[in-house]
Design an enzyme around this catalytic site. Structure first.
Site, PDB file in Angstrom:
ATOM      1  N   GLY A  35     -13.805  -0.901 -38.268  1.00 25.91           N
ATOM      2  CA  GLY A  35     -14.893   0.051 -37.841  1.00 25.91           C
ATOM      3  C   GLY A  35     -14.680   1.352 -38.758  1.00 25.91           C
ATOM      4  N   ARG A  71     -14.796  -6.599 -42.255  1.00 26.63           N
ATOM      5  CA  ARG A  71     -13.742  -7.607 -41.639  1.00 26.63           C
ATOM      6  C   ARG A  71     -13.156  -8.595 -42.430  1.00 26.63           C
ATOM      7  NH1 ARG A  71     -13.128  -4.261 -36.988  1.00 26.63           N
ATOM      8  NH2 ARG A  71     -15.469  -3.626 -36.192  1.00 26.63           N
ATOM      9  N   ASP A 131      -5.732  -0.567 -34.826  1.00 26.70           N
ATOM     10  CA  ASP A 131      -4.338  -1.366 -34.706  1.00 26.70           C
ATOM     11  C   ASP A 131      -4.627  -2.764 -35.668  1.00 26.70           C
ATOM     12  OD1 ASP A 131      -6.579  -2.616 -33.094  1.00 26.70           O
ATOM     13  OD2 ASP A 131      -5.193  -2.366 -31.244  1.00 26.70           O
ATOM     14  N   THR A 165     -10.304   5.710 -35.955  1.00 30.49           N
ATOM     15  CA  THR A 165     -10.943   4.662 -35.115  1.00 30.49           C
ATOM     16  C   THR A 165     -11.461   5.688 -34.050  1.00 30.49           C
ATOM     17  OG1 THR A 165     -11.050   3.029 -33.514  1.00 30.49           O
ATOM     18  CG2 THR A 165      -8.866   4.111 -34.009  1.00 30.49           C
ATOM     19  N   ASP A 186     -12.185   4.949 -31.283  1.00 32.32           N
ATOM     20  CA  ASP A 186     -11.959   4.372 -29.998  1.00 32.32           C
ATOM     21  C   ASP A 186     -10.652   5.269 -29.199  1.00 32.32           C
ATOM     22  OD1 ASP A 186     -13.766   2.635 -30.152  1.00 32.32           O
ATOM     23  OD2 ASP A 186     -12.391   0.779 -31.165  1.00 32.32           O
ATOM     24  N   ASP A 215      -7.678   4.541 -29.256  1.00 34.21           N
ATOM     25  CA  ASP A 215      -6.901   3.407 -28.690  1.00 34.21           C
ATOM     26  C   ASP A 215      -5.396   3.114 -29.528  1.00 34.21           C
ATOM     27  OD1 ASP A 215      -8.035   2.420 -30.770  1.00 34.21           O
ATOM     28  OD2 ASP A 215      -8.538   0.426 -29.737  1.00 34.21           O
ATOM     29  N   ARG A 260     -14.857  -0.260 -27.702  1.00 36.30           N
ATOM     30  CA  ARG A 260     -14.107  -1.569 -27.709  1.00 36.30           C
ATOM     31  C   ARG A 260     -13.556  -1.701 -26.234  1.00 36.30           C
ATOM     32  NH1 ARG A 260      -9.750  -3.726 -31.956  1.00 36.30           N
ATOM     33  NH2 ARG A 260      -8.885  -1.986 -30.968  1.00 36.30           N
TER      34      ARG A 260
END
Length: 324
Positions: A15, A76, A107, A129, A131, A133, A175
């Site tokens: 993303g 992707r 990741d 990212t 996120d 995360d 996510r």
């Protein structure tokens, strides 16, 4: 003795995130300042497998630091999950004289970088990212811009929610992680936050809290719902039926990925981009850059991917306490 790096590739994968262009710009200009050639890889690992390379000079990244998205584009790439994908990519790198690769992504992107490193391509990962995360780092490129975008949007929804004395469920991205929801819960003074790491799916508690808050005189009720839980529209219908209060769902969606990056995202991304080049020039490989305890550091990718990251218990608790 480590092989000297002469040509560096850079790609963005997964993303997109605001600040990726600042990182690309830093990679290009730091590498050129050290006498290295730079190749931009279009469309991430998918473009790498197709040999979509562009030679990059300093002027190619002019006026990009303020732009959202990624000038190299991203995609992707299921093929990279297979055994043959990374082997073909390593072969293509060798054929094109690419000694080192800088991968900007999350990741999943780092797992691809890990495979390239194992096949002899010196590889450095930069956490990009929204996120937040990635367990090894306290900062990921794009999070600051995304959370500010979400915060401003939630403020606007609160205005209309108060005018109509309604309950609003606002779904934010992230996510499977709840960091955007947690930060917005505190920054926007939300009455409830639903995080994948914490939510017990007991809607009756939500209903009871909404009714109690309106009895105490509140003019609105804001629920911030993380993407990892989702189903906001159905939740809104059930809550309206249970409380009798008008309830609306708003899904902020991909607006959180776009827009001009904040100062923090530009500065941190620029520093990480330059640092990635320095590591390659030192002969390092299979590393991921992180921001930890006020310093820019690097970890072995294997070690970084094995780390676990959780939601702060204290921040989660104060979000509830401060919403009273």
């Amino acid at each position: 003795m480590a092989k000297e790096i002469n040509k560096i590739g850079v790609l963005t994968s997964g993303g997109d995130a605001p600040g990726m262009n600042a990182a690309i710009r830093a990679v290009v200009r730091q590498a050129l300042s050290k006498g290295k050639k730079v190749v931009g890889v279009k469309r991430g690992y998918a473009g790498l497998l197709q040999g979509e390379f562009i030679e990059m000079e300093a002027r190619d990244v002019s006026d990009t630091i303020q732009r959202g998205g990624t000038i190299l584009q991203t995609a992707r790439c299921p093929e990279f999950m297979m055994e043959e994908g990374p082997k073909e990519a390593a072969k293509i790198c060798k054929e094109n004289g690419i000694d080192g690769m800088i991968v900007i992504g999350g990741d999943g992107s780092f797992r691809g970088a890990q495979k390239l490193a194992a096949l002899g391509v010196n590889t450095i990962g930069i956490p990009g990212t929204i996120d937040l995360d990635i367990a090894c780092t306290e900062y990921t490129i794009g999070f600051d811009t995304a959370v500010n975008t979400a915060m401003e949007a939630i403020d606007k929804v609160r205005d209309t929610s108060t005018s109509h004395e309604r309950c609003s469920i606002i779904e934010v991205m992230g996510r499977h992680a709840g960091y955007i929801a947690l930060w917005c819960g505190i920054a926007n003074g939300a009455e409830d936050i639903l995080l994948p790491e914490r939510y017990d799916y007991d809607e009756q508690k939500l209903v009871d809290n909404i009714i109690e808050n309106f009895k105490r005189g509140k003019k609105h009720h804001i629920i911030i719902n993380a993407e990892g839980i989702g189903h906001s529209a159905g939740m809104a219908r059930r809550i309206e039926a249970a409380t009798g209060l008008e309830t609306r769902a708003t899904i902020l969606g991909h607006m959180q990925r776009g827009g001009q990056p904040t100062c923090k995202d530009r500065v941190y991304a620029s520093t990480m981009g330059a640092y990635a080049v320095d590591l390659l020039c030192q002969g390092k490989s299979n590393r991921v850059i992180a921001y930890k305890n006020g310093e820019y550091v690097d970890f072995d990718i294997d070690e970084a991917l094995a780390m676990q990251k959780g939601i702060s218990d204290y921040q989660f608790q104060i979000c509830k306490n401060l919403s009273l």
